[in-house]
Design an enzyme around this catalytic site. Structure first.
Site, PDB file in Angstrom:
ATOM      1  N   GLY A  14       0.852  -1.232   0.109  1.00 50.36           N
ATOM      2  CA  GLY A  14       0.089  -0.093   0.098  1.00 50.36           C
ATOM      3  C   GLY A  14       0.755   1.297  -0.091  1.00 50.36           C
ATOM      4  O   GLY A  14       1.809   1.340  -0.594  1.00 50.36           O
ATOM      5  N   ASP A  57       5.930  -6.356  14.176  1.00 51.01           N
ATOM      6  CA  ASP A  57       4.689  -6.218  14.735  1.00 51.01           C
ATOM      7  C   ASP A  57       4.393  -4.998  15.566  1.00 51.01           C
ATOM      8  O   ASP A  57       5.259  -4.920  16.656  1.00 51.01           O
ATOM      9  CB  ASP A  57       3.949  -7.635  15.318  1.00 51.01           C
ATOM     10  CG  ASP A  57       2.589  -7.615  15.749  1.00 51.01           C
ATOM     11  OD1 ASP A  57       1.908  -6.524  15.548  1.00 51.01           O
ATOM     12  OD2 ASP A  57       2.099  -8.626  16.184  1.00 51.01           O
ATOM     13  N   TYR A 148     -11.958   1.665  13.458  1.00 51.08           N
ATOM     14  CA  TYR A 148     -11.094   2.329  12.542  1.00 51.08           C
ATOM     15  C   TYR A 148     -10.960   4.136  12.975  1.00 51.08           C
ATOM     16  O   TYR A 148     -10.265   4.531  12.844  1.00 51.08           O
ATOM     17  CB  TYR A 148     -11.250   2.170  11.169  1.00 51.08           C
ATOM     18  CG  TYR A 148     -10.286   2.622  10.272  1.00 51.08           C
ATOM     19  CD1 TYR A 148      -8.994   2.149  10.065  1.00 51.08           C
ATOM     20  CD2 TYR A 148     -10.553   3.683   9.172  1.00 51.08           C
ATOM     21  CE1 TYR A 148      -8.092   2.563   8.911  1.00 51.08           C
ATOM     22  CE2 TYR A 148      -9.691   4.198   8.257  1.00 51.08           C
ATOM     23  CZ  TYR A 148      -8.490   3.527   8.321  1.00 51.08           C
ATOM     24  OH  TYR A 148      -7.362   4.339   7.426  1.00 51.08           O
ATOM     25  N   LYS A 152      -8.066   6.285  14.347  1.00 46.06           N
ATOM     26  CA  LYS A 152      -7.520   7.482  13.400  1.00 46.06           C
ATOM     27  C   LYS A 152      -7.814   8.688  13.957  1.00 46.06           C
ATOM     28  O   LYS A 152      -6.895   9.834  13.761  1.00 46.06           O
ATOM     29  CB  LYS A 152      -8.129   7.379  12.025  1.00 46.06           C
ATOM     30  CG  LYS A 152      -7.731   6.079  11.375  1.00 46.06           C
ATOM     31  CD  LYS A 152      -6.037   6.002  11.123  1.00 46.06           C
ATOM     32  CE  LYS A 152      -5.536   4.989  10.479  1.00 46.06           C
ATOM     33  NZ  LYS A 152      -4.234   4.769  10.279  1.00 46.06           N
ATOM     34  N   VAL A 181      -8.067   5.357  -0.728  1.00 46.06           N
ATOM     35  CA  VAL A 181      -6.991   5.211  -1.696  1.00 46.06           C
ATOM     36  C   VAL A 181      -7.021   3.726  -2.288  1.00 46.06           C
ATOM     37  O   VAL A 181      -7.185   2.881  -1.615  1.00 46.06           O
ATOM     38  CB  VAL A 181      -5.543   5.766  -1.103  1.00 46.06           C
ATOM     39  CG1 VAL A 181      -4.699   5.609  -2.263  1.00 46.06           C
ATOM     40  CG2 VAL A 181      -5.822   7.253  -0.832  1.00 46.06           C
ATOM     41  N   THR A 183      -5.827   0.826  -2.472  1.00 45.82           N
ATOM     42  CA  THR A 183      -4.805   0.190  -1.889  1.00 45.82           C
ATOM     43  C   THR A 183      -5.354  -1.277  -1.597  1.00 45.82           C
ATOM     44  O   THR A 183      -6.728  -1.497  -1.901  1.00 45.82           O
ATOM     45  CB  THR A 183      -4.304   0.381  -0.447  1.00 45.82           C
ATOM     46  OG1 THR A 183      -5.429   0.522   0.212  1.00 45.82           O
ATOM     47  CG2 THR A 183      -3.542   1.903  -0.583  1.00 45.82           C
TER      48      THR A 183
END
Length: 294
Positions: A14, A57, A148, A152, A181, A183
């Site tokens: 990505g 990780d 998410y 963010k 985008v 990805t």
């Protein structure tokens, strides 16, 4: 003369991988951090002989510390850090796997914090630049992506706080906000039988932008040590209307969410909660496999 030493997390695929290739082509030395060692190796090969990669990780502090120490041992410094490691797991909060909900925050929010914590001493030495990757999701809270959205929004707040805290020390901090985008992660969300349709039905989220646009904007931001990076540019003015946006989302999704909620329950019944609500795309699958081993 070698360029800057740039550490990028989430560099296997990505935006992280694409930005790494661009910066390497402009003379920087790339330190690539992420899962999927075979993919990391390919990106490193594309970035030239000065590039190195570390399978790491970001939810594992010891693993990340080992990588950062290895990077400093190899290059002697860190000038730029791009904290772009992230996953997205579509699902309504009431029915999705709670472990996956929390894993998104562990990767997308606390993974960024761990990256900051471990690299900041070296950025202070170089008076470097830190770019934290947030999202349009910090501003437009799309139903079905609550974990998410939360992560963010937290990254944005972290960046805004750090910018003020570190300014007098010579470290510049930027926050990147980008919409959908092209990805692997976004394609994975769009392929979901329920939540791909939810995204495409919401204004401001129903278009997917080319990866090249994000690479251009990120590269410009890194070169200018910008306080914000917007992909595309209209996200900047949109921030002015934050107070109104939740009302617009609620109005636009008042009929679609009830239908999607029923469809989500049916999908969980048919495929199981693990398959229905796991993190999207090949990168998300790699993260799920990593989490299962811990």
């Amino acid at each position: 003369m070698p360029g800057k030493v740039v550490l990028i997390t989430g560099a296997s695929r990505g935006i992280g991988a694409a930005v790494a290739r661009r910066l390497a082509g402009e003379g920087d030395q790339l330190a690539l951090v992420g899962l999927e060692p075979e993919e990391l190796k390919k990106v490193a090969e594309d970035c030239g002989p000065d590039a190195g990669w570390w399978e790491t990780d970001v939810t594992d502090l010891a693993s990340l510390r080992t990588a950062v120490e290895g990077i400093v041992a190899r290059y002697g410094r860190i000038d730029v850090v791009v904290a772009s490691a992230g996953i997205a797991a579509p699902g309504f909060s009431r029915s999705m796997d709670p472990d996956v909900w929390e894993r998104v925050l562990d990767v997308d929010l606390y993974g960024v914090w761990r990256t900051v914590r471990l690299t900041l001493p070296y950025l202070l030495e170089s008076k470097g630049y830190l770019l934290l990757v947030s999202s349009l999701a910090a501003i437009v809270h799309i139903p079905g992506l609550a974990s998410y959205n939360v992560s963010k929004a937290g990254v944005e707040a972290m960046g805004n706080s750090l910018r003020t805290e570190l300014r007098h020390l010579g470290v510049k901090v930027g926050v990147a906000h980008l919409t959908f985008v092209d990805t692997d992660m976004v394609r994975g969300v769009d392929e979901h039988p329920v939540f791909g349709k939810v995204r495409t039905g919401i204004p401001l989220a129903n278009r997917v932008y080319p990866l090249e646009l994000a690479v251009d904007k990120f590269t410009q931001g890194i070169r200018k040590r910008s306080r914000v990076v917007h992909v595309p540019g209209w996200i900047g003015p949109l921030k002015i209307f934050r107070a109104l946006i939740p009302h617009v989302v609620e109005l636009g999704s008042r009929f679609s969410v009830a239908k999607a909620d029923r469809a989500a329950l049916a999908d969980i019944e048919a495929r199981g909660v693990a398959a229905s609500t796991r993190a999207s795309g090949a990168g998300g699958l790699a993260d799920a496999e990593k989490a299962a081993k811990r």
